[in-house]
Structures are given as C-alpha cells and as structure tokens.
Design a protein around this motif. Structure first.
Motif, PDB file in Angstrom:
ATOM      1  N   ARG A   1      55.469  42.472  48.602  1.00  0.00           N
ATOM      2  CA  ARG A   1      54.937  43.703  48.706  1.00  0.00           C
ATOM      3  C   ARG A   1      54.511  44.509  47.360  1.00  0.00           C
ATOM      4  NH1 ARG A   1      57.552  46.744  53.585  1.00  0.00           N
ATOM      5  NH2 ARG A   1      57.448  45.297  55.224  1.00  0.00           N
ATOM      6  N   ALA A   2      55.365  43.963  46.418  1.00  0.00           N
ATOM      7  CA  ALA A   2      55.137  44.730  45.040  1.00  0.00           C
ATOM      8  C   ALA A   2      53.823  43.938  44.409  1.00  0.00           C
ATOM      9  CB  ALA A   2      56.312  44.724  44.183  1.00  0.00           C
ATOM     10  N   ALA A   3      53.793  42.702  44.617  1.00  0.00           N
ATOM     11  CA  ALA A   3      52.445  41.902  44.085  1.00  0.00           C
ATOM     12  C   ALA A   3      51.130  42.388  45.006  1.00  0.00           C
ATOM     13  CB  ALA A   3      52.652  40.389  44.333  1.00  0.00           C
ATOM     14  N   TYR A   4      51.510  42.712  46.264  1.00  0.00           N
ATOM     15  CA  TYR A   4      50.247  43.270  47.035  1.00  0.00           C
ATOM     16  C   TYR A   4      49.965  44.671  46.553  1.00  0.00           C
ATOM     17  CZ  TYR A   4      47.336  44.101  50.916  1.00  0.00           C
ATOM     18  OH  TYR A   4      46.335  44.266  51.642  1.00  0.00           O
ATOM     19  N   ARG A   5      50.843  45.448  46.392  1.00  0.00           N
ATOM     20  CA  ARG A   5      50.479  47.018  45.667  1.00  0.00           C
ATOM     21  C   ARG A   5      49.661  46.603  44.492  1.00  0.00           C
ATOM     22  NH1 ARG A   5      55.292  48.114  47.811  1.00  0.00           N
ATOM     23  NH2 ARG A   5      56.718  47.861  46.144  1.00  0.00           N
TER      24      ARG A   5
ATOM     25  N   ALA B   1      44.661  36.071  40.698  1.00  0.00           N
ATOM     26  CA  ALA B   1      45.163  35.036  41.670  1.00  0.00           C
ATOM     27  C   ALA B   1      46.461  34.661  41.733  1.00  0.00           C
ATOM     28  CB  ALA B   1      44.402  33.564  40.995  1.00  0.00           C
ATOM     29  N   ARG B   2      47.212  34.915  40.918  1.00  0.00           N
ATOM     30  CA  ARG B   2      48.630  34.924  40.904  1.00  0.00           C
ATOM     31  C   ARG B   2      49.225  36.085  41.879  1.00  0.00           C
ATOM     32  NH1 ARG B   2      48.510  33.745  35.577  1.00  0.00           N
ATOM     33  NH2 ARG B   2      48.745  35.805  34.941  1.00  0.00           N
ATOM     34  N   LEU B   3      48.675  37.240  41.664  1.00  0.00           N
ATOM     35  CA  LEU B   3      49.013  38.604  42.729  1.00  0.00           C
ATOM     36  C   LEU B   3      48.664  38.066  44.223  1.00  0.00           C
ATOM     37  CD1 LEU B   3      48.010  41.379  40.566  1.00  0.00           C
ATOM     38  CD2 LEU B   3      50.264  40.757  41.121  1.00  0.00           C
ATOM     39  N   MET B   4      47.506  37.128  44.340  1.00  0.00           N
ATOM     40  CA  MET B   4      46.907  37.305  45.634  1.00  0.00           C
ATOM     41  C   MET B   4      47.953  36.223  46.166  1.00  0.00           C
ATOM     42  SD  MET B   4      45.174  37.777  47.931  1.00  0.00           S
ATOM     43  CE  MET B   4      43.616  37.242  49.201  1.00  0.00           C
ATOM     44  N   THR B   5      48.303  34.928  45.741  1.00  0.00           N
ATOM     45  CA  THR B   5      49.069  34.069  45.900  1.00  0.00           C
ATOM     46  C   THR B   5      50.580  34.684  46.494  1.00  0.00           C
ATOM     47  OG1 THR B   5      48.322  32.397  44.670  1.00  0.00           O
ATOM     48  CG2 THR B   5      50.407  32.008  45.510  1.00  0.00           C
TER      49      THR B   5
ATOM     50  N   MET C   1      48.448  45.896  33.650  1.00  0.00           N
ATOM     51  CA  MET C   1      47.975  44.584  33.663  1.00  0.00           C
ATOM     52  C   MET C   1      46.634  44.545  33.660  1.00  0.00           C
ATOM     53  SD  MET C   1      48.861  41.831  36.854  1.00  0.00           S
ATOM     54  CE  MET C   1      50.319  41.227  36.277  1.00  0.00           C
ATOM     55  N   SER C   2      46.200  43.537  32.984  1.00  0.00           N
ATOM     56  CA  SER C   2      44.589  43.433  32.916  1.00  0.00           C
ATOM     57  C   SER C   2      44.057  42.583  34.072  1.00  0.00           C
ATOM     58  CB  SER C   2      44.285  42.348  31.587  1.00  0.00           C
ATOM     59  OG  SER C   2      44.650  41.187  32.005  1.00  0.00           O
ATOM     60  N   ILE C   3      42.866  43.091  34.359  1.00  0.00           N
ATOM     61  CA  ILE C   3      42.305  42.292  35.754  1.00  0.00           C
ATOM     62  C   ILE C   3      41.405  41.290  35.408  1.00  0.00           C
ATOM     63  CG2 ILE C   3      40.437  43.158  37.306  1.00  0.00           C
ATOM     64  CD1 ILE C   3      41.320  45.963  36.822  1.00  0.00           C
ATOM     65  N   ASP C   4      42.002  40.231  35.365  1.00  0.00           N
ATOM     66  CA  ASP C   4      41.474  38.983  34.973  1.00  0.00           C
ATOM     67  C   ASP C   4      41.590  37.803  36.239  1.00  0.00           C
ATOM     68  OD1 ASP C   4      44.042  37.779  34.645  1.00  0.00           O
ATOM     69  OD2 ASP C   4      43.905  38.085  32.263  1.00  0.00           O
ATOM     70  N   GLU C   5      41.042  36.774  36.276  1.00  0.00           N
ATOM     71  CA  GLU C   5      40.985  36.031  37.345  1.00  0.00           C
ATOM     72  C   GLU C   5      42.453  35.374  37.479  1.00  0.00           C
ATOM     73  OE1 GLU C   5      40.151  33.806  40.569  1.00  0.00           O
ATOM     74  OE2 GLU C   5      38.726  35.115  39.718  1.00  0.00           O
TER      75      GLU C   5
ATOM     76  N   LEU D   1      42.797  38.636  54.139  1.00  0.00           N
ATOM     77  CA  LEU D   1      44.142  37.850  53.006  1.00  0.00           C
ATOM     78  C   LEU D   1      44.373  36.710  53.378  1.00  0.00           C
ATOM     79  CD1 LEU D   1      45.800  39.493  51.071  1.00  0.00           C
ATOM     80  CD2 LEU D   1      47.530  39.432  52.674  1.00  0.00           C
ATOM     81  N   ALA D   2      44.538  36.109  54.457  1.00  0.00           N
ATOM     82  CA  ALA D   2      44.885  34.664  54.966  1.00  0.00           C
ATOM     83  C   ALA D   2      43.718  33.839  54.760  1.00  0.00           C
ATOM     84  CB  ALA D   2      45.503  34.538  56.215  1.00  0.00           C
ATOM     85  N   THR D   3      42.746  34.046  54.541  1.00  0.00           N
ATOM     86  CA  THR D   3      41.635  33.164  54.288  1.00  0.00           C
ATOM     87  C   THR D   3      41.073  32.863  52.865  1.00  0.00           C
ATOM     88  OG1 THR D   3      39.726  35.104  53.875  1.00  0.00           O
ATOM     89  CG2 THR D   3      40.288  34.429  56.231  1.00  0.00           C
TER      90      THR D   3
END
Length: 173
Positions: free
Chosen positions: A20-24, A9-13, A1-5, A62-64
C-alpha cells in the motif's frame, strides 16, 4: 523521489504485490507526471479531472502491466486514451450546442494535435516515440533514452530522421 522509469517500475511492481505504501507513492508520482503530460495538451481547468480519470483507469488496469516492459509508455497510453475520450466528449457537447460557433483556440489545438498524431503514425514507431517525448512532451534526451530503451545517440538519430521524413511528407502535399 524522482519520477523516472526505474523508480516507477519498482513502485508498480510492489503495488501489484499489494504494498500500500508503494501504491500511494506511485499514485503521487504518477499524478505529478500526468499533470505535466496534460499541461501541454489541454486547458488548465481540465487537468485535475483528466488526471483523476487517468489514475482511476490506471488502478483498473493495474494487473495488466507487465514488469518486463517499460512503465511510462504504458501510463502514457492510458493517459492518451483518457485525453481522447475527453476530446470526444467535448466535441459531442459542442455538436449539441451552437453548430455555427467559431472554432476556439482550444479546438484548434486539439485539431492540430490529432493531425500531428496522424502524421506520427506514418513514420517508424521508434522515431515517432522519440519525437513525441523530446519535441512535444519536453523530455530531455537522457529521459527519452531511458523511456525508449535506446542510447542517447540513437534517440537523437531517430528524432533527426523522423523530422526529416515528416518534413518531406508535408512538403510533398
């Protein structure tokens, strides 16, 4: 996956929702981004430790993160604070050691960066951010445009005007 905004942002959401998979995936992408970020600021043997410290801080905060705001500036702020903390620790350690020691190349780079940060604080934030992203961190105009939320033309204008103001400030001193 490319490291773009948008991807980050989708992974962070998803991570904030407990995926957990998104967090990894987020941690892996952030690790790569942070390695590049710190590679231009510190000696190579400090990068891994600083990346780890930043990821731990990111986990704690994370929550902020607000999904209505850009992710990379949020991460960059955390990284900058961890970097400054490391610089302070190094300074404190050096003060405990030999005070007559000559200033090394790494220390000179640190002082130069702190001076640069001071100068960038004197110009409008949009100009400082564009200069930092493109001229210091090596981002492309397109990447800076995404991160700043400005058109590519406006990023170029902000860089030009900011550098012109910085040059004028330096020449007047």
């Amino acid at each position: 996956m490319s490291i773009d905004e948008p991807s980050l942002a989708r992974l962070m959401t998803a991570s904030q929702r407990g995926d957990r998979a998104a967090y990894r995936a987020l941690l892996g992408d952030c690790r790569k981004w942070l390695e590049r970020y710190f590679a231009r600021r510190i000696a190579p043997h400090h990068i891994d430790d600083l990346v780890q410290e930043t990821l731990v801080s990111m986990h704690r905060k994370l929550a902020t993160w607000d999904s209505g705001r850009a992710f990379l500036p949020w991460l960059a702020a955390i990284a900058r604070y961890r970097w400054i903390d490391m610089l302070r620790r190094q300074r404190d350690e050096a003060e405990l050691g030999d005070n007559d020691a000559a200033v090394g190349a790494e220390d000179e780079a640190v002082h130069a960066r702190l001076s640069l940060d001071h100068l960038l604080a004197l110009i409008p934030p949009n100009q400082a951010q564009a200069i930092t992203l493109v001229k210091i961190e090596g981002a492309s105009i397109a990447e800076a445009s995404q991160i700043c939320g400005q058109s590519e033309s406006l990023v170029k204008v902000n860089i030009h005007r900011g550098l012109k103001k910085l040059a004028a400030m330096i020449e007047s001193e």
